[in-house]
Scaffold this active site. Structure first.
Site, PDB file in Angstrom:
ATOM      1  N   CYS A 100       0.832  -1.200   0.000  1.00  0.00           N
ATOM      2  CA  CYS A 100       0.000   0.000   0.000  1.00  0.00           C
ATOM      3  C   CYS A 100       0.872   1.257   0.000  1.00  0.00           C
ATOM      4  CB  CYS A 100      -0.905  -0.002   1.226  1.00  0.00           C
ATOM      5  SG  CYS A 100      -1.970  -1.457   1.317  1.00  0.00           S
ATOM      6  N   GLY A 118      -1.224   0.691  -4.740  1.00  0.00           N
ATOM      7  CA  GLY A 118      -2.495   0.091  -4.364  1.00  0.00           C
ATOM      8  C   GLY A 118      -3.645   0.718  -5.124  1.00  0.00           C
ATOM      9  N   ASN A 135       1.200   0.616   5.741  1.00  0.00           N
ATOM     10  CA  ASN A 135       1.785  -0.063   4.597  1.00  0.00           C
ATOM     11  C   ASN A 135       2.623  -1.210   5.120  1.00  0.00           C
ATOM     12  OD1 ASN A 135       4.532   0.723   2.348  1.00  0.00           O
ATOM     13  ND2 ASN A 135       3.004  -0.869   2.167  1.00  0.00           N
ATOM     14  N   GLY A 136       2.299  -2.420   4.704  1.00  0.00           N
ATOM     15  CA  GLY A 136       3.051  -3.580   5.157  1.00  0.00           C
ATOM     16  C   GLY A 136       2.127  -4.705   5.546  1.00  0.00           C
ATOM     17  N   TYR A 140      10.879  -3.864  -8.690  1.00  0.00           N
ATOM     18  CA  TYR A 140       9.569  -3.692  -9.311  1.00  0.00           C
ATOM     19  C   TYR A 140       8.637  -2.721  -8.609  1.00  0.00           C
ATOM     20  CZ  TYR A 140       4.783  -4.969 -10.705  1.00  0.00           C
ATOM     21  OH  TYR A 140       3.490  -4.923 -11.124  1.00  0.00           O
TER      22      TYR A 140
END
Length: 516
Positions: free
Chosen positions: A23, A50, A124-125, A279
């Site tokens: 995210c 996201g 995020n995670g 990426y």
């Protein structure tokens, strides 16, 4: 689906799922600024992380208002929605679900009531001890009463109502009636394991925290009249903030009218995600002083040295393979060219393709330039192979266009293990590199040859010491204990998910889509 920044991810075939991004989080403390609009543009720059849901919470010093919904940032927010979010502090979130399902109820920021007000949190995670944290929540607040006047659930009900690990974290932060949010967060964070880059706030203070390994990125920026925290540096650029530094692993930052203060809740043990370089991150993102684009081009150069081949043309899989393809061409001396055209307007497909179109598969998003590839020996460069379905369809399409030979080169090692830290890969059983040799994979996808970059070459391109990077998806060596896996039975090597009942959406006389 198309990524928010116009790039394609690996989901090139209808229904084909590739590695989904972690995210994106954004936070701003800036009195006198339109913080909701700053957050909107910050999330827009992080859209690639996201695409399932987006949300913004804003405080005016007296109350917090949240607006969130499913969809892209540009779909969720319009001018009227942003105008309704007035204040001087904001946190925002662009979500792809890892732990927990999709839907409005799992969109972030999440809310909870503290001793002195409200907490809004974006994460995020992915946490690896969420069951232990849920047990802690139950033990600490077994029968917490409904908060007076506000009409929102108690901490335990918050965790039951939202299927994300973020909801449990929010409830733990919010539940202590005797301490401030800052004190409670400092006490809870040492118990949290896994990957977490957090931005959260109460009515007066913006906070940011990063796990001791610093697995997911988080940066700090300076505005003329305030501060910004964000997942990646382009989000600072888009709002005119200057880069100050990265939030340190194990650090808790607080920003309010008294300025910025920093405390450490754990010793730093850096293990940044190497897949950010490969990426996940935008090419213009800087991580540890290295621009990601430069690392990806260098990975292509390393590939050319490690896996040379006689060929006529180097082409990328747009757009994810472009930087590495440029590097491969530079190092090998083989000309670089665009062998495929990407449809830039293929986004989230709400209209299912007909059977005839579905059979065409990859042509929905990519089409070969026949006059470029016909009769040529091609080097096709991409960043990774997950299941192999996309590469198989791509190679078939290039052969139909007249390619004489197709040599596939991949700028990351074989992906053999799932990620428990915020990237949603396929399950291990579905990963094509699990149990197959490189030669077998080449035969499976129909390539004349296949070469993966070595782990050493990939890491060297990041200019980071190997011991400071997490490469578990390639090696199976996880830097953070996976303590809850024994409670997941036969799903023990899949992504942990918490089976909790969905939440009821609460409305409090606020604009449609908003929550006060």
């Amino acid at each position: 689906m198309a990524r928010g920044d116009g790039r394609l991810n690996h989901d090139l075939l209808p229904g084909e799922k590739g590695p989904q991004d972690a995210c994106g989080v954004f936070g701003v403390w800036a009195p006198g600024e339109e913080v909701s609009k700053l957050t909107f543009y910050g999330l827009y720059a992080l859209q690639h992380r996201g695409q399932e849901a987006a949300g913004i919470a804003v405080s005016n010093g007296e109350q917090i208002l949240v607006f969130k919904d499913t969809g892209l940032v540009s779909q969720v927010f319009d001018e009227s929605a942003l105008e309704s979010l007035q204040g001087h502090i904001a946190v925002g979130h662009a979500r792809y679900s890892t732990t927990g399902g999709g839907g409005w109820q799992n969109a972030q920021p999440t809310l909870g009531d503290t001793a002195g007000g409200t907490v809004a949190l974006a994460h995020n995670g992915n946490l690896t001890n969420q069951f232990a944290l849920r047990d802690m929540l139950t033990e600490r607040y077994p029968s917490a009463p409904q908060p007076p006047l506000r009409g929102r659930p108690s901490p335990s009900e918050i965790a039951r109502g939202n299927t994300t690990d973020t909801a449990i974290l929010t409830a733990l932060f919010a539940g202590d009636p005797d301490h401030t949010l800052e004190a409670t967060a400092a006490e809870v964070l040492p118990h949290v394991q896994g990957a977490f880059s957090l931005v959260f706030m109460d009515e007066h203070t913006l906070y940011a925290a990063r796990d001791p390994q610093g697995i997911r990125p988080l940066v700090l920026g300076r505005l003329e009249r305030g501060w910004v925290v964000a997942s990646e540096t382009p989000a600072l650029d888009i709002v005119g903030a200057s880069f100050v530094r990265e939030v340190e692993p194990g650090e808790l930052i607080a920003i309010d009218a008294d300025g910025l203060r920093s405390t450490r809740f754990a010793e730093a043990k850096p293990k940044g995600c190497v897949f950010e370089y490969v990426y996940l991150a935008r090419p213009d993102t800087s991580i540890n002083g290295k621009v990601v684009q430069e690392s990806r081009v260098e990975m292509g150069r390393v590939l050319a040295r490690e896996h040379p081949v006689e060929a006529d043309l180097v082409i990328p899989t747009p757009e994810s393979g472009t930087p590495a393809a440029i590097g491969y061409a530079e190092e090998s001396g083989i000309p670089y060219g665009q062998g495929m055209v990407k449809n830039s307007y293929v986004g989230r497909t709400f209209i299912q393709p007909s059977q005839t179109i579905r059979q065409l598969g990859i042509r929905l998003k990519l089409n070969p330039l026949k006059h470029v590839v016909a009769g040529k020996r091609l080097v096709v460069v991409d960043d990774s192979i997950v299941r192999g379905n996309t590469q198989r369809a791509l190679i078939r399409m290039l052969r139909e266009a007249g390619a004489a030979e197709i040599h596939v080169r991949i700028s990351s090692p074989p992906v053999k293990w799932p990620c428990f830290y915020g990237i949603d890969f396929a399950t291990r059983a579905e990963l094509i590199a699990n149990g197959l040799s490189v030669e077998d994979i080449a035969q499976s996808i129909g390539a004349d040859s296949l070469g993966y970059i070595s782990a050493e070459g990939m890491i060297a391109a990041t200019e980071q010491p190997a011991e400071r990077l997490c490469s578990a998806c390639f090696t199976g060596e996880y830097p953070v204990p996976l303590n809850d896996l024994d409670r997941l039975g036969e799903r023990s090597m899949d992504k942990p998910r918490i089976p909790i009942t969905p939440v009821t959406r609460h409305q409090h006389d606020t604009p449609e889509g908003a929550q006060q």
